[in-house]
Design an enzyme around this catalytic site. Structure first.
Site, short mmCIF file in Angstrom:
data_model
loop_
_atom_site.label_atom_id
_atom_site.label_comp_id
_atom_site.label_asym_id
_atom_site.label_seq_id
_atom_site.Cartn_x
_atom_site.Cartn_y
_atom_site.Cartn_z
N ASN A 9 0.87 -1.18 0.00
CA ASN A 9 0.00 0.00 0.00
C ASN A 9 0.90 1.23 0.00
O ASN A 9 1.51 1.55 1.02
CB ASN A 9 -0.89 -0.02 1.26
CG ASN A 9 -1.71 1.25 1.40
OD1 ASN A 9 -1.83 2.04 0.45
ND2 ASN A 9 -2.28 1.47 2.58
N TRP A 10 0.98 1.86 -1.16
CA TRP A 10 1.89 3.01 -1.27
C TRP A 10 1.33 4.26 -0.58
O TRP A 10 2.02 5.26 -0.49
CB TRP A 10 2.16 3.32 -2.73
CG TRP A 10 3.16 2.39 -3.38
CD1 TRP A 10 3.75 1.29 -2.83
CD2 TRP A 10 3.71 2.51 -4.70
NE1 TRP A 10 4.62 0.72 -3.71
CE2 TRP A 10 4.62 1.45 -4.88
CE3 TRP A 10 3.52 3.41 -5.76
CZ2 TRP A 10 5.33 1.27 -6.06
CZ3 TRP A 10 4.23 3.21 -6.94
CH2 TRP A 10 5.13 2.16 -7.09
N LYS A 11 0.10 4.21 -0.14
CA LYS A 11 -0.55 5.38 0.47
C LYS A 11 -0.35 6.60 -0.45
O LYS A 11 -0.36 6.45 -1.67
CB LYS A 11 0.01 5.64 1.87
CG LYS A 11 -0.02 4.39 2.74
CD LYS A 11 0.17 4.69 4.19
CE LYS A 11 0.30 3.39 4.95
NZ LYS A 11 0.01 3.51 6.36
N HIS A 95 -9.76 1.05 4.89
CA HIS A 95 -8.47 1.23 5.59
C HIS A 95 -8.70 2.18 6.77
O HIS A 95 -9.48 3.12 6.68
CB HIS A 95 -7.43 1.81 4.61
CG HIS A 95 -6.05 1.78 5.16
ND1 HIS A 95 -5.59 2.70 6.07
CD2 HIS A 95 -5.02 0.92 4.94
CE1 HIS A 95 -4.33 2.41 6.39
NE2 HIS A 95 -3.96 1.33 5.72
N GLU A 97 -7.03 4.54 7.90
CA GLU A 97 -6.78 5.97 7.63
C GLU A 97 -7.99 6.61 6.97
O GLU A 97 -8.29 7.78 7.20
CB GLU A 97 -5.49 6.12 6.78
CG GLU A 97 -4.26 5.82 7.63
CD GLU A 97 -3.03 5.37 6.86
OE1 GLU A 97 -2.99 5.48 5.63
OE2 GLU A 97 -2.08 4.89 7.53
N GLU A 172 -5.78 -5.18 10.57
CA GLU A 172 -4.77 -4.13 10.72
C GLU A 172 -5.02 -3.38 12.02
O GLU A 172 -5.81 -2.42 12.04
CB GLU A 172 -4.88 -3.14 9.56
CG GLU A 172 -4.60 -3.74 8.21
CD GLU A 172 -3.93 -2.74 7.30
OE1 GLU A 172 -2.85 -3.01 6.81
OE2 GLU A 172 -4.49 -1.64 7.12
N GLY A 178 2.12 2.00 10.76
CA GLY A 178 3.08 3.09 10.63
C GLY A 178 3.77 3.47 11.92
O GLY A 178 4.41 4.53 12.00
N SER A 217 3.03 -2.45 10.39
CA SER A 217 4.49 -2.46 10.60
C SER A 217 5.13 -3.81 10.27
O SER A 217 6.05 -4.24 10.96
CB SER A 217 4.83 -2.01 12.03
OG SER A 217 4.42 -0.67 12.23
C1 PEP Z 1 -0.94 -0.01 5.86
O1 PEP Z 1 -0.82 1.05 5.25
O2 PEP Z 1 -1.95 -0.68 5.67
C2 PEP Z 1 0.11 -0.44 6.77
C3 PEP Z 1 -0.03 -1.58 7.37
O3 PEP Z 1 1.19 0.40 6.91
P1 PEP Z 1 2.59 0.03 7.64
O4 PEP Z 1 3.06 -1.27 7.05
O5 PEP Z 1 3.48 1.18 7.30
O6 PEP Z 1 2.32 -0.09 9.11
#
Ligand code: PEP
Length: 264
Positions: A9-11, A95, A97, A172, A178, A217
């Site tokens: 997931n490049w966000k 997600h 976010e 998640e 993050g 993470s």
């Molecule tokens: C995500 O964006 O879904 C995610 C798990 O990010 P990260 O791996 O940076 O925690």
């Protein structure tokens, strides 16, 4: 047997020039990985670039959200049909976010899931609790509500479509995204089994076939121990997907032989 899946997931990262370099490193670096399905979910404006540069490789591509509506006067929104035009294989739905920053409700996430199915794109449905909710002992009730809102919204036609498209779920924990902190393999396994049981209560065969990813993470150092758990079928990976070497190591950790030996 469920084929492991790793989705990057490049966000909101990247630009045309940087993406081109990363796509090139990824296609070269991952081309020999045969026992894991791999995808990258890019920002909407780069779906065409992903389609151009990833077509014919072993890396699929996808979007990071879709509208909960089919079409209409929704300025700034992107429909599931639109991302399907770019041959997206996946769309991330719900997600944390999006839920936190754009106030997307459990019901709107469920609506997005349905739109995605109808466009022929595989949804990657994210659920997870905040740190405060976990500390208060509410992790399962929060995840349970997110899952039940979805499952209650799926008529049998949608369930059949979800099965056919191989709908994906992703646990998640918000406190792990993050932050550099991750759920322990045992904590993650417990929640993955809980999610699988919720799906099974509605559609047993769909539960056995569904891939449930862990996100939060994941990196080259912790991926193997997390992916060794029986109900964890791979990862949804943010930060580590922006570096080709790290992402390759995460994808390698998800491959079945390593998974099997790690579980011994
Ligand atoms: C995500 O964006 O879904 C995610 C798990 O990010 P990260 O791996 O940076 O925690």
């Amino acid at each position: 047997m469920r084929t492991p899946l790793v989705i990057g997931n490049w966000k909101m990262h990247g630009n045309l020039a940087r993406n081109r370099m990363l796509f090139t490193s990824l296609t070269l670096g991952l081309r020999d990985l045969q026992q894991v399905d791999i995808a990258i979910c890019v920002p909407f404006p780069y779906l065409g670039q992903a389609q151009l540069l990833l077509s014919g490789t072993n890396i699929a591509w996808g979007a990071q959200n879709v509208s909960q509506f089919e079409e209409g006067a929704f300025t700034g929104s992107i429909s599931a049909e639109m991302v399907a035009d770019f041959e997206c294989r996946f769309a991330i739905i719900g997600h944390s976010e999006r839920r936190a920053l754009s106030h997307e409700s459990d019901q709107s996430a469920a609506n997005r899931f349905v739109q995605t199915l109808h466009a022929g794109v595989t949804p990657v449905f994210c659920v997870g609790e905040t740190g405060a909710e976990r500390d208060a002992g509410l992790a399962k009730s929060v995840v349970g509500k997110q899952m039940r809102t979805l499952l209650d919204s799926l008529v049998s036609e949608n369930l059949a479509l979800a099965g056919r498209l191989g709908a994906v779920f992703s646990y998640e924990p918000v406190w792990a995204i993050g932050t550099g902190k991750h759920a322990s393999p045992a904590e993650a396994q417990e929640m993955h089994a809980f999610i699988r049981n919720l799906i099974a209560a509605r559609a047993p065969e769909f539960a056995t076939a569904s891939r449930i990813l862990y996100g939060g993470s994941v990196n080259a150092g912790n991926a193997a121990s997390i992916f060794a758990m029986p109900d964890i079928d791979g990862g949804l990976v943010g930060r580590s997907s922006l570096d080709a070497d790290s992402f390759r190591q995460v994808c390698e950790a998800a491959q079945q032989p390593m998974r099997a030996s790690a579980a011994l």
